[in-house]
Scaffold this active site. Structure first.
Site, short mmCIF file in Angstrom:
data_model
loop_
_atom_site.label_atom_id
_atom_site.label_comp_id
_atom_site.label_asym_id
_atom_site.label_seq_id
_atom_site.Cartn_x
_atom_site.Cartn_y
_atom_site.Cartn_z
CG ASP A 242 1.19 -0.62 -6.04
OD1 ASP A 242 2.39 -0.39 -6.80
OD2 ASP A 242 1.14 -1.50 -5.32
NE ARG A 247 -1.20 -3.59 -5.54
CZ ARG A 247 -2.51 -2.92 -5.68
NH1 ARG A 247 -3.67 -3.65 -6.12
NH2 ARG A 247 -2.92 -1.88 -4.99
#
Length: 469
Positions: A242, A247
């Protein structure tokens, strides 16, 4: 000079401060965050705070204002500059700072930005963030002064530390990485130089306009470029980050998306070899398959609330060596430091794969087969979203349903389970359902839709249900 400031109330979230730049978040807010958080650090006996920022166009100016606020509170600023959020967490750990603040909009649209904070080694969230708002409103800060700031070049040390835990075998992997033009780009370029195997990096240039696609690997359309490249190059695995690289997203060698809870099965089995009987934590959005497989591997599964700060705190409380979220936040505390780091999770995942004689797709297909919806997010006013959850929970209790209210409502039936919770980062509700049969899944979705209708909301789009997860 007296100090008082009012934040837009929608920006003070459960585990970070976030808003739309120049609408609900400004450089004045950034200065106030520095002034108030710096006061918290100073009153706790701290003298330094590490800061960093992501690749968004608004991040440098917000970071500068943040630094000025911290310095005005007598806190020396250690500025790591532009990079991924976990590199800042690493800095705070390695340099034992009193605090850390990352300027990042994470996976939100380009016009958003925000602040993630640590106080000492612990996440700073919940009522602590609300206290920042109160302190600013009341002018409850230490006397103004002017502490120094200095740049810290830690990227090389961080990459070297990531590589320490590489534990792969002789298998040479071909890996496609999609940085999504996020803030990990420069660090990733250095990491793959020394990581065994063949590495292809997509969208490696840091660009806050995100020209290729939005940097959110939980959305399948954002993985289309990665999937195509894995197919074209016959790669063993595709890895996406991300916007601030806390993430991870994965696709296997056949181009099928592997979700955070599926990856967690692989990681949990590996960690439990070294830590038999350990507690492994996953959030309420995770598949029941994950909790069952943790138990089958000899671990103690624990379902907990969604949110990186909430998960980290629960890990520290329980002594868990591993935790993860459906969204791709993965937390290692066995060899690593307990914070979510997609670069580190990638290194550990590749190590397991390189030691295995199975392809990633074989692992995915070996998991118990269930049918579920993707994580469906739909708009709901920031105030209304929490009231909807309260209304649904009250009706479910009245009906005698089997429901967990750990985070929103997760309802267990003979068909499977469905979930409805309020996002802590956006004005949306999040829904998900999982069953063993198509008919069961339809029954669960229908029950969820009925509850939404009873609260005056229309049905979300559940298209995209998939098997094998």
């Amino acid at each position: 000079m007296s100090f008082r400031h009012d934040f837009d109330p929608t920006s003070l979230r459960e585990y970070d401060i976030r808003g739309i730049v120049d609408r609900t978040l400004s450089t004045a807010d950034a200065f106030a965050i520095g002034r108030c958080f710096g006061t918290v650090v100073a009153r706790g006996g701290g003298t330094t705070t590490a800061i960093g920022f992501d690749g968004r166009l608004s991040s440098p100016s917000l970071s500068e204002a943040l630094s000025n606020g911290l310095r005005a509170s007598g806190i020396e600023v250690l500025n790591i500059g532009r990079g991924p959020t976990p590199m800042l967490y690493y800095t705070a750990t390695a340099m034992n700072t009193g605090g850390a603040v990352m300027v990042t909009g994470s996976h939100n649209p380009p016009d958003y930005n925000g602040f993630k904070m640590m106080l000492g080694r612990k996440p700073f969230f919940g009522t602590q963030i609300q206290d920042i708002g109160r302190m600013a409103r009341d002018g409850d800060v230490v006397a103004e002064t002017k502490a120094p700031a200095r740049g810290v070049d830690i990227a090389g040390e961080y990459v070297k530390r990531l590589l320490v835990d590489w534990d792969g075998g002789d298998r040479r992997l071909k890996v496609v990485w999609d940085n999504g033009n996020g803030s990990a780009g420069d660090v990733l370029a250095e990491l793959v130089k020394d990581l065994p195997g063949e590495h292809i990096v997509l969208n490696g240039t840091i660009d806050g306009t995100f020209p290729a696609h939005h940097p959110d690997p939980t959305v399948p359309k954002n993985l289309e470029q990665l999937i195509a490249k894995v197919a074209e190059t016959h790669a063993d695995i595709g890895i996406a980050f991300d916007g601030d690289a806390d993430r991870i997203g994965l696709v296997d060698d056949t181009g099928m998306i592997m979700f955070g809870d599926q990856l967690m099965v692989m990681l949990a089995r590996d960690v439990l070899h070294a830590h038999p009987g350990a507690t492994i934590i996953a959030d309420v959005k995770a598949s029941q398959v994950l909790f069952d497989e943790i138990a089958r591997a000899g671990g103690k599964p624990l379902m907990w609330k969604t949110g990186h700060s909430l998960i980290k705190s629960k890990m520290a409380e329980t002594g868990s060596p591993l935790a993860g979220e459906m969204s791709g936040h993965i937390f290692f505390a066995d060899k690593w430091y307990g914070f979510d780091d997609a670069l580190y999770a990638a290194v550990r995942t590749l190590g397991i794969l390189a030691r295995s004689d199975r392809r990633m797709s074989e692992f995915r297909k070996s998991l118990p087969q269930v049918i579920n919806t993707p994580e469906v997010r739909f708009d709901c006013d920031d105030v209304r979203k929490f009231k909807v959850i309260e209304e649904v929970a009250a009706r479910l209790r009245q009906d005698g349903a089997s429901v967990s209210e750990t985070d929103g409502v997760r309802v267990l039936t003979d068909d499977g389970w469905w979930l409805l919770r309020a996002s802590n980062t956006q004005a949306v509700l999040v829904a998900r359902a999982e069953a063993k049969t198509e008919a069961g899944l339809e029954a669960l979705k229908a029950a969820l839709v009925r509850q939404l209708a009873a609260s005056g909301l229309s049905a979300p789009d559940f298209s995209g249900s998939h098997a094998g997860h």
